[in-house]
Structure formats: structure tokens, C-alpha cells
Design an enzyme around this catalytic site. Structure first.
Site, mmCIF file in Angstrom:
data_model
loop_
_atom_site.group_PDB
_atom_site.id
_atom_site.type_symbol
_atom_site.label_atom_id
_atom_site.label_comp_id
_atom_site.label_asym_id
_atom_site.label_seq_id
_atom_site.Cartn_x
_atom_site.Cartn_y
_atom_site.Cartn_z
ATOM 1 N N SER A 125 2.041 -3.237 -4.350
ATOM 2 C CA SER A 125 3.470 -3.318 -4.668
ATOM 3 C C SER A 125 3.791 -4.684 -5.249
ATOM 4 O O SER A 125 3.191 -5.688 -4.849
ATOM 5 C CB SER A 125 4.288 -3.124 -3.392
ATOM 6 O OG SER A 125 5.637 -3.439 -3.619
ATOM 7 N N TYR A 161 5.501 -5.878 4.802
ATOM 8 C CA TYR A 161 5.047 -5.005 3.709
ATOM 9 C C TYR A 161 4.366 -5.813 2.601
ATOM 10 O O TYR A 161 3.308 -5.429 2.093
ATOM 11 C CB TYR A 161 6.281 -4.271 3.183
ATOM 12 C CG TYR A 161 6.058 -3.298 2.057
ATOM 13 C CD1 TYR A 161 5.402 -2.085 2.279
ATOM 14 C CD2 TYR A 161 6.545 -3.566 0.773
ATOM 15 C CE1 TYR A 161 5.232 -1.174 1.244
ATOM 16 C CE2 TYR A 161 6.386 -2.658 -0.255
ATOM 17 C CZ TYR A 161 5.728 -1.465 -0.020
ATOM 18 O OH TYR A 161 5.565 -0.567 -1.044
ATOM 19 N N LYS A 208 0.566 -5.426 1.402
ATOM 20 C CA LYS A 208 0.278 -4.958 0.045
ATOM 21 C C LYS A 208 -0.575 -5.964 -0.733
ATOM 22 O O LYS A 208 -1.387 -5.561 -1.577
ATOM 23 C CB LYS A 208 1.585 -4.659 -0.705
ATOM 24 C CG LYS A 208 2.276 -3.385 -0.238
ATOM 25 C CD LYS A 208 1.350 -2.179 -0.298
ATOM 26 C CE LYS A 208 2.051 -0.860 -0.529
ATOM 27 N NZ LYS A 208 1.123 0.295 -0.409
HETATM 28 P P1 NAI Z 1 7.153 8.134 0.367
HETATM 29 O O1 NAI Z 1 7.808 7.659 1.619
HETATM 30 O O2 NAI Z 1 7.827 9.212 -0.414
HETATM 31 O O3 NAI Z 1 5.653 8.610 0.669
HETATM 32 C C1 NAI Z 1 4.837 8.016 1.620
HETATM 33 C C2 NAI Z 1 4.153 9.123 2.402
HETATM 34 O O4 NAI Z 1 3.241 8.539 3.325
HETATM 35 C C3 NAI Z 1 5.122 9.982 3.192
HETATM 36 O O5 NAI Z 1 4.987 11.355 2.825
HETATM 37 C C4 NAI Z 1 4.732 9.745 4.651
HETATM 38 O O6 NAI Z 1 4.868 10.893 5.487
HETATM 39 C C5 NAI Z 1 3.281 9.325 4.506
HETATM 40 N N1 NAI Z 1 2.816 8.548 5.644
HETATM 41 C C6 NAI Z 1 3.467 7.556 6.297
HETATM 42 N N2 NAI Z 1 2.723 7.071 7.294
HETATM 43 C C7 NAI Z 1 1.541 7.761 7.267
HETATM 44 C C8 NAI Z 1 0.351 7.701 8.041
HETATM 45 N N3 NAI Z 1 0.231 6.834 9.049
HETATM 46 N N4 NAI Z 1 -0.666 8.544 7.732
HETATM 47 C C9 NAI Z 1 -0.557 9.438 6.715
HETATM 48 N N5 NAI Z 1 0.577 9.542 5.970
HETATM 49 C C10 NAI Z 1 1.605 8.706 6.228
HETATM 50 O O7 NAI Z 1 6.948 6.839 -0.526
HETATM 51 P P2 NAI Z 1 6.417 6.628 -2.041
HETATM 52 O O8 NAI Z 1 7.464 5.867 -2.745
HETATM 53 O O9 NAI Z 1 5.914 7.893 -2.608
HETATM 54 O O10 NAI Z 1 5.222 5.605 -1.779
HETATM 55 C C11 NAI Z 1 3.851 5.873 -2.004
HETATM 56 C C12 NAI Z 1 3.084 4.573 -2.020
HETATM 57 O O11 NAI Z 1 3.497 3.769 -3.131
HETATM 58 C C13 NAI Z 1 3.273 3.714 -0.770
HETATM 59 O O12 NAI Z 1 2.049 3.084 -0.445
HETATM 60 C C14 NAI Z 1 4.282 2.678 -1.215
HETATM 61 O O13 NAI Z 1 4.194 1.491 -0.466
HETATM 62 C C15 NAI Z 1 3.855 2.478 -2.670
HETATM 63 N N6 NAI Z 1 4.916 1.894 -3.496
HETATM 64 C C16 NAI Z 1 5.999 2.650 -3.874
HETATM 65 C C17 NAI Z 1 6.961 2.088 -4.679
HETATM 66 C C18 NAI Z 1 8.110 2.870 -5.204
HETATM 67 O O14 NAI Z 1 8.810 2.355 -6.094
HETATM 68 N N7 NAI Z 1 8.345 4.077 -4.746
HETATM 69 C C19 NAI Z 1 6.894 0.674 -5.100
HETATM 70 C C20 NAI Z 1 5.712 0.004 -4.673
HETATM 71 C C21 NAI Z 1 4.763 0.604 -3.897
#
Ligand code: NAI
Length: 305
Positions: free
Chosen positions: A153, A166, A170
Site C-alpha cells: 500500500s 497498517y 505493508k
Molecule cells: P476488502 O476488505 O474488500 O478485502 C479484504 C478481504 O480479506 C476481505 O474479504 C476479508 O474478509 C479478508 N480477510 C480479512 N482478514 C482475513 C484473514 N485473516 N484471513 C483470510 N481473509 C481475510 O479490501 P480490499 O480493498 O479488496 O483490499 C485487498 C488488499 O489490497 C488488502 O491487502 C489491502 O490492504 C490492499 N490495499 C487496498 C487498497 C484499496 O484502495 N482498496 C489500497 C492499498 C492496499
């Protein structure tokens, strides 16, 4: 068969029950990959559990003619991480790529952050990425191939308010990716990071009470989760066999290669330095090259295109 096809490859995507991970899983399956769709089904802050979220993505992939299996374990558990990889082997007979995408947020200003908020985020992001990657490593080594893709991130790469846990996790993942790339290059294993920008539930709770806030959210909504998938599909494919130890960012239709830390300026004094000569000579010489106290929006200061 072009090198971009993922036919016969088996890919484990963590946190693929929604957001970016769901789009990754669907895009990988559309390119012929057999996908292990992992998701704990937790809230944004990592509470609760809902195994139906991973299953819903599997159903979607299967109804489009693809192959997938659901896994509802937590990446933050060493044994569970091994079970995910075992499931790939039991169901599809191999594992070719791991995408570490699962994530949670526990935002709090540093001076108020609790030990639990720190640990929960480090556990899912940094420990989870290590556990799942490590579980796949013996198989990658034995077959002399494998691809890791880790979501980092700009919160870590550049900075953000209220995200000490975080951003530390990251940026730790970036160093972990580089270490994997170094240690496993001799086995033909690659490791890269993607820093995504996407309007998911993670950033979807921004209020829209004022016209300014509405305009901001409309800008953010241009950065859709499905924009991240093509780069991940490419990095998982054999077409990317020369690509390792890199950090990319994706924001709507833009793709960036992110810099890595190298010396910027140096001064040498054969007599050594004192605090006073540092103050008098080193700092004035280096000051023009100092980095500002910037956040991600200060650096990415144009609208997504
Ligand atoms: P999101 O919250 O929609 O998806 C994350 C998923 O991870 C969720 O479905 C959740 O149930 C699952 N999860 C959480 N803890 C878990 C665990 N212990 N074991 C297995 N699954 C688990 O978020 P998003 O935005 O799709 O994020 C995906 C990745 O991208 C993350 O690593 C986030 O940090 C990264 N990211 C996202 C950004 C954005 O703009 N959306 C920006 C920078 C990084």
C-alpha cells in the site's frame, strides 16, 4: 498457447471473497487458472467469520465454466495457512502462484493505538503473508517454479495518517517480498508487490454529506477493483518469468513502477564527523534532497484516469 495463459496453473488468492481479491480470482479463472478462493469473511476490522463469501466467488467462477475451491481459514494462523496450500494440492494436484491479498484495517492515531490494534493488523498482513508464502515455499522449491504476488500500500510506501500498524505491515511486506525474491531466485521462484488503489469497502465508508465529499467519492469510484486484476494475472503467468523483486502500483488505467530505497546523497570526511560538523556541513548539503512529510494523496495528486 501464449505465455499469458494460466491454463493448468493453480493459484491461491487470500481474501478473495470480496473487493480486489474477488476480481483477481475471477480474472485468474477466466484465463484458465484453477483457483483456491480463500476468505475468512471478516469485517473490515477483522471481526467475525462468514465462509459463504468465499463460496459465493467459487459459485460465480464455476457458473462461468471455471474451476475453483473455497477455503474459509485465516491467513493469520500458521497451521491454517498450510491447510490452504494442502487444499490446492488435494483438489488440483499442485500450486503455481500465491496472491497475498487478505487484509484488515484498525486505524487509530499512533499516540492512541493499542497493542491489540497493532497486533491484529500485523498478524493478518505481515504474519499472514509470511505464513501463506512459507507454506507454499517447499512446493515451489521442489518444482523449481512459482510466483508470489503481495498487496502492499502507498500507506507504507509513502505514508498516511492513523495507520502506523497498517503502514508498518505493508512496508514489511515489501521487504519480505524482496527477501523471498533473493532467497528463491535460484529455484526459479519470483516475488513481486502490487500497491493497489481501488474503491472497495476498505475505503468505501467515506461520508458523502457535502458536495466536496461527493465529488471526492466520485473521483475515488473511478479506481475500480477490477483494474488491479490484469497486472496480477500477468505476474502469475510464465510471460512474467523475467519479472521479480519489483513494486508496481495500479490506479484505474495507470500502472506505475515504484522506486526502491537507494542512497540519495553522500558526504565524506576523512577525519570523521562531529555533531557540529554534521550540523554545519552534512545537513545543509543534504537538505535540498530531504523528503517532505507527505501522504499518498500529496504524491498522487492528480485525478485517476
Ligand atoms: P476488502 O476488505 O474488500 O478485502 C479484504 C478481504 O480479506 C476481505 O474479504 C476479508 O474478509 C479478508 N480477510 C480479512 N482478514 C482475513 C484473514 N485473516 N484471513 C483470510 N481473509 C481475510 O479490501 P480490499 O480493498 O479488496 O483490499 C485487498 C488488499 O489490497 C488488502 O491487502 C489491502 O490492504 C490492499 N490495499 C487496498 C487498497 C484499496 O484502495 N482498496 C489500497 C492499498 C492496499
Amino acid at each position: 498457447m501464449n505465455g499469458m495463459s494460466l491454463q493448468d496453473k493453480v493459484v491461491l488468492v487470500t481474501g478473495a471473497g470480496g473487493g480486489i481479491g474477488r476480481d483477481l480470482a475471477i480474472a485468474l479463472a477466466a484465463q484458465g487458472a484453477r483457483v483456491v478462493v480463500n476468505d475468512l469473511g471478516a469485517s473490515v476490522t477483522g471481526e467475525g467469520q462468514d465462509r459463504s463469501r468465499a463460496q459465493a466467488v467459487v459459485d460465480e467462477i464455476q457458473s462461468a465454466g471455471g474451476e475453483a475451491t473455497a477455503n474459509g481459514d485465516s491467513v493469520a494462523d500458521w497451521a491454517a495457512a498450510h491447510r490452504m496450500v494442502e487444499q490446492a494440492l488435494d483438489t488440483f494436484g499442485r500450486i503455481d502462484a500465491v496472491i497475498n491479498n487478505a487484509g484488515i484495517l484498525r486505524d487509530r492515531f499512533f499516540h492512541n493505538m493499542s497493542a491489540d490494534e497493532w497486533r491484529a493488523v500485523i498478524d493478518v498482513h505481515l504474519n499472514g503473508t509470511f505464513f501463506v508464502s512459507r507454506a507454499a515455499a517447499p512446493h515451489f522449491k521442489a518444482q523449481q517454479s512459482g510466483a508470489y504476488i503481495h498487496m502492499t500500500s502507498t500507506s507504507g510506501l509513502i505514508g498516511n495518517y492513523g495507520q502506523a500498524n497498517y503502514s508498518a505491515a505493508k512496508l514489511g511486506i515489501v521487504a519480505l517480498s524482496k527477501s523471498i525474491a533473493l532467497d528463491m531466485a535460484k529455484f526459479g521462484v519470483r516475488s513481486n508487490c502490487i500497491s493497489p488503489f481501488a474503491y472497495s469497502r476498505m475505503i468505501g465508508s467515506i461520508p458523502t454529506d457535502t458536495p466536496d465529499q461527493q465529488a471526492r467519492v466520485e473521483r475515488l469510484q473511478r479506481m475500480q477493483t477490477h483494474h488491479i486484476a490484469p497486472l496480477a494475472v500477468y505476474l502469475a503467468s510464465d510471460a512474467a518469468r523475467e519479472v521479480t523483486a519489483q513494486i508496481f502500483a495500479v490506479r484505474a488505467n495507470e500502472i506505475f513502477l515504484i522506486s526502491q530505497n537507494r542512497p540519495v546523497r553522500s558526504l565524506h570526511n576523512s577525519n570523521g564527523w562531529t555533531p557540529q560538523t554534521i550540523a554545519e556541513r552534512v545537513i545543509p548539503a543534504m537538505k535540498p534532497s530531504f523528503y517532505k512529510l507527505e501522504r499518498s494523496p500529496d504524491v498522487f495528486d492528480w485525478d485517476p484516469v
